[in-house]
Motif scaffolding. Structure first.
Motif, PDB file in Angstrom:
ATOM      1  N   GLU A   1      38.775  35.046  29.097  1.00 52.43           N
ATOM      2  CA  GLU A   1      37.934  36.098  28.532  1.00 52.43           C
ATOM      3  C   GLU A   1      38.562  37.475  28.732  1.00 52.43           C
ATOM      4  O   GLU A   1      38.355  38.387  27.917  1.00 52.43           O
ATOM      5  N   SER A   2      39.353  37.636  29.804  1.00 52.43           N
ATOM      6  CA  SER A   2      40.047  38.910  30.008  1.00 52.43           C
ATOM      7  C   SER A   2      41.062  39.153  28.901  1.00 52.43           C
ATOM      8  O   SER A   2      41.235  40.292  28.440  1.00 52.43           O
ATOM      9  N   LEU A   3      41.740  38.094  28.473  1.00 53.47           N
ATOM     10  CA  LEU A   3      42.686  38.233  27.364  1.00 53.47           C
ATOM     11  C   LEU A   3      41.965  38.665  26.092  1.00 53.47           C
ATOM     12  O   LEU A   3      42.433  39.548  25.357  1.00 53.47           O
TER      13      LEU A   3
ATOM     14  N   VAL B   1      45.106  34.803  20.899  1.00 51.82           N
ATOM     15  CA  VAL B   1      45.797  35.443  22.020  1.00 51.82           C
ATOM     16  C   VAL B   1      46.067  34.474  23.166  1.00 51.82           C
ATOM     17  O   VAL B   1      47.135  34.527  23.801  1.00 51.82           O
ATOM     18  N   VAL B   2      45.137  33.554  23.446  1.00 55.00           N
ATOM     19  CA  VAL B   2      45.353  32.609  24.537  1.00 55.00           C
ATOM     20  C   VAL B   2      46.530  31.692  24.226  1.00 55.00           C
ATOM     21  O   VAL B   2      47.392  31.440  25.087  1.00 55.00           O
ATOM     22  N   ASP B   3      46.596  31.183  23.002  1.00 50.69           N
ATOM     23  CA  ASP B   3      47.699  30.294  22.623  1.00 50.69           C
ATOM     24  C   ASP B   3      49.041  31.022  22.698  1.00 50.69           C
ATOM     25  O   ASP B   3      50.042  30.457  23.152  1.00 50.69           O
TER      26      ASP B   3
ATOM     27  N   ALA C   1      48.702  40.009  23.818  1.00 49.85           N
ATOM     28  CA  ALA C   1      47.658  40.817  23.186  1.00 49.85           C
ATOM     29  C   ALA C   1      48.227  41.680  22.068  1.00 49.85           C
ATOM     30  O   ALA C   1      47.668  41.743  20.958  1.00 49.85           O
ATOM     31  N   ILE C   2      49.363  42.350  22.331  1.00 48.08           N
ATOM     32  CA  ILE C   2      49.898  43.215  21.280  1.00 48.08           C
ATOM     33  C   ILE C   2      50.558  42.386  20.173  1.00 48.08           C
ATOM     34  O   ILE C   2      50.555  42.801  19.005  1.00 48.08           O
TER      35      ILE C   2
ATOM     36  N   VAL D   1      42.229  42.267  23.844  1.00 45.88           N
ATOM     37  CA  VAL D   1      42.442  42.344  22.400  1.00 45.88           C
ATOM     38  C   VAL D   1      41.366  43.207  21.740  1.00 45.88           C
ATOM     39  O   VAL D   1      41.668  44.035  20.868  1.00 45.88           O
ATOM     40  N   ARG D   2      40.126  43.036  22.154  1.00 47.13           N
ATOM     41  CA  ARG D   2      39.049  43.824  21.542  1.00 47.13           C
ATOM     42  C   ARG D   2      39.238  45.316  21.802  1.00 47.13           C
ATOM     43  O   ARG D   2      39.070  46.149  20.894  1.00 47.13           O
ATOM     44  N   VAL D   3      39.590  45.666  23.028  1.00 46.73           N
ATOM     45  CA  VAL D   3      39.780  47.080  23.370  1.00 46.73           C
ATOM     46  C   VAL D   3      40.981  47.650  22.618  1.00 46.73           C
ATOM     47  O   VAL D   3      40.906  48.734  22.027  1.00 46.73           O
ATOM     48  N   LEU D   4      42.086  46.924  22.642  1.00 49.39           N
ATOM     49  CA  LEU D   4      43.296  47.426  21.977  1.00 49.39           C
ATOM     50  C   LEU D   4      43.124  47.486  20.467  1.00 49.39           C
ATOM     51  O   LEU D   4      43.695  48.361  19.789  1.00 49.39           O
TER      52      LEU D   4
END
Length: 429
Positions: free
Chosen positions: A413-415, A8-10, A115-116, A419-422
């Motif tokens: 870490e917010s990113l 997700v970061v990349d 994220a999506i 992702v974990r929540v979604l």
């Protein structure tokens, strides 16, 4: 195989490095990047243009129960412009420093796009199926009002939203620290409406040295001052009331709906979160008139950014009419609806459960977005919209001030948290 958390970061950094300033650039390069990443994961993207370069991308993923209405996860690819001279780092460099990803769009809203996109790729590669069909959308022109994005798509390509019953995008789901170890996660289920107005004052043109009691500039300036200094009354709509009641309970202080200001005085930082959604607002933003210092013009114009709570549009317009001098008339530059939806149903339950599973000290609440999102255009198709970015941010990060601001940045870490929540949400939606 890399997971969504791994990449997700990349993905977010790559998207930031594609300048999609609106106005000034187009979304086409970012749309092509997204389409390539979706295709690489086995999905079949659809890229559409509303005008040359104004591109949006969609991909549909089949779920286990095709009889259920589909869920749309969508973000916009465009960003507002950035003045590099004001920034600590080049705004389109995607630099990583101090545990954060910096750049225009880091929180508005290439973070959610990434994220999506990461989750679409993960589900595509593994072949896993969510409980129902999911549509991923990456839209153009949100920052310009959606003329080349959501509104055009809803009017000209409604087929892209066939079977969609609910949608999630920006506008909520970001942690708000209460200072006592607990956090609110306000999930947007309402939005203020937009009434962007042009004011035009007409008077008698003349020489700048002569008295003139029909001066268009004077009348316009006086009208603007009245509007800019007016304070609208508190209108406590249900999502805001519920948020304040929950915050007061967590803080251990009483909440009195008949004395909102007094209640907020007992609730510390919560006022920062809700002040803008307690009432209508109207702010003068632009003014123009005249062409020579010694000439009194016969006409002067200005712009006012008006916002209204659900159910209170007429109150806003009537108040502005009362504040205008007789020589000043108003007309709409842009007008969009206010929205409000109940904070209930299986999707709301799934969003709340996904947050608390990843943050046991997190408390989801309903919320009203002070501005607006692309969900407004989609509501005309019968799609029920929510704002849920699913970000946990450190309390010291001035998150809300970074929207359209200088040195926009998002914690890495917010990113990953998003992702974990979604991911949990997509497995239970």
């Amino acid at each position: 195989m890399r997971s969504a958390q791994d990449e997700v970061v990349d993905l977010c950094r790559d998207l930031i490095r594609i300048d999609t300033s609106n106005p000034g650039a187009t979304e086409r390069p970012a749309a092509e990047y997204v389409a390539e990443k979706l295709s690489d994961a086995g999905l079949e993207p659809t890229l559409v243009e509303s005008a040359p370069g104004r591109a949006s991308v969609f991909a549909r993923m089949s779920g286990m129960d095709a009889s259920r209405p589909a869920l749309l996860l969508h973000g916009h690819l465009d960003v507002v412009p950035a003045d590099a001279g004001e920034w600590s780092v080049p705004p389109f460099s995607g630099e990583i420093a101090d545990g954060m990803l910096w750049g225009r769009g880091a929180i508005d809203m290439k973070d959610f796009d990434a994220a999506i996109l990461a989750l679409a790729r993960q589900f595509g590669r593994t072949g896993e199926k969510p409980p129902r069909d999911v549509v991923f959308g990456f839209l153009a022109d949100e920052e310009g009002g959606g003329k080349f994005g959501s509104h055009w798509l809803a009017e000209n390509r409604p087929d892209l939203f066939d079977g969609v019953g609910e949608a999630i995008t920006e506008g909520g789901g970001v942690s708000f620290d209460l200072g006592n170890g607990s956090r609110l996660y306000p999930i947007e289920c309402a939005q203020r409406g937009q009434a962007w107005l042009r004011l035009t004052a007409t008077g008698r043109a003349g020489h700048g040295s002569s008295p003139n009691d029909e001066n268009a500039v004077t009348d316009l300036a006086e009208s603007l001052a009245r509007i800019g200094r007016h304070r609208f009354p508190v209108r406590l709509i249900e999502p805001v009331r519920a948020l304040l009641e929950r915050a007061a309970d967590l803080l251990g202080v009483p909440f009195d709906p008949s004395d909102v200001d007094g209640s907020l005085a007992r609730m510390g930082r919560v006022a920062e979160l809700v002040n803008v959604i307690l009432r209508n607002s109207a702010n003068p933003t632009m003014i123009s008139g005249g062409y020579q210092v010694n000439v009194i013009p016969g006409r002067a114009t200005a712009a006012v950014d008006g916002r209204f709570l659900p159910g209170y549009e007429q109150e806003l317009l009537d108040t502005i009419d009362e504040l205008l001098l007789p020589s000043v008339r108003r007309e709409f530059i842009h007008r969009d609806i206010a929205m409000e939806s109940g904070f209930d149903g299986p999707l709301v339950d799934a969003m709340c459960a996904a947050i608390t599973a990843e943050d046991p000290d997190g408390h989801p609440t309903p919320y009203c977005n002070a501005g607006g999102t692309d969900n407004k255009a989609l509501s005309g198709l019968g799609i029920r919209g929510f704002g849920f970015k699913a970000l946990r941010v450190p309390p010291e990060l001035p998150y809300n001030r970074l929207f359209h601001g200088v040195d926009e940045r998002v914690p890495l870490e917010s990113l990953r948290f998003s992702v974990r929540v979604l991911d949990r949400l997509l497995r239970t939606c």
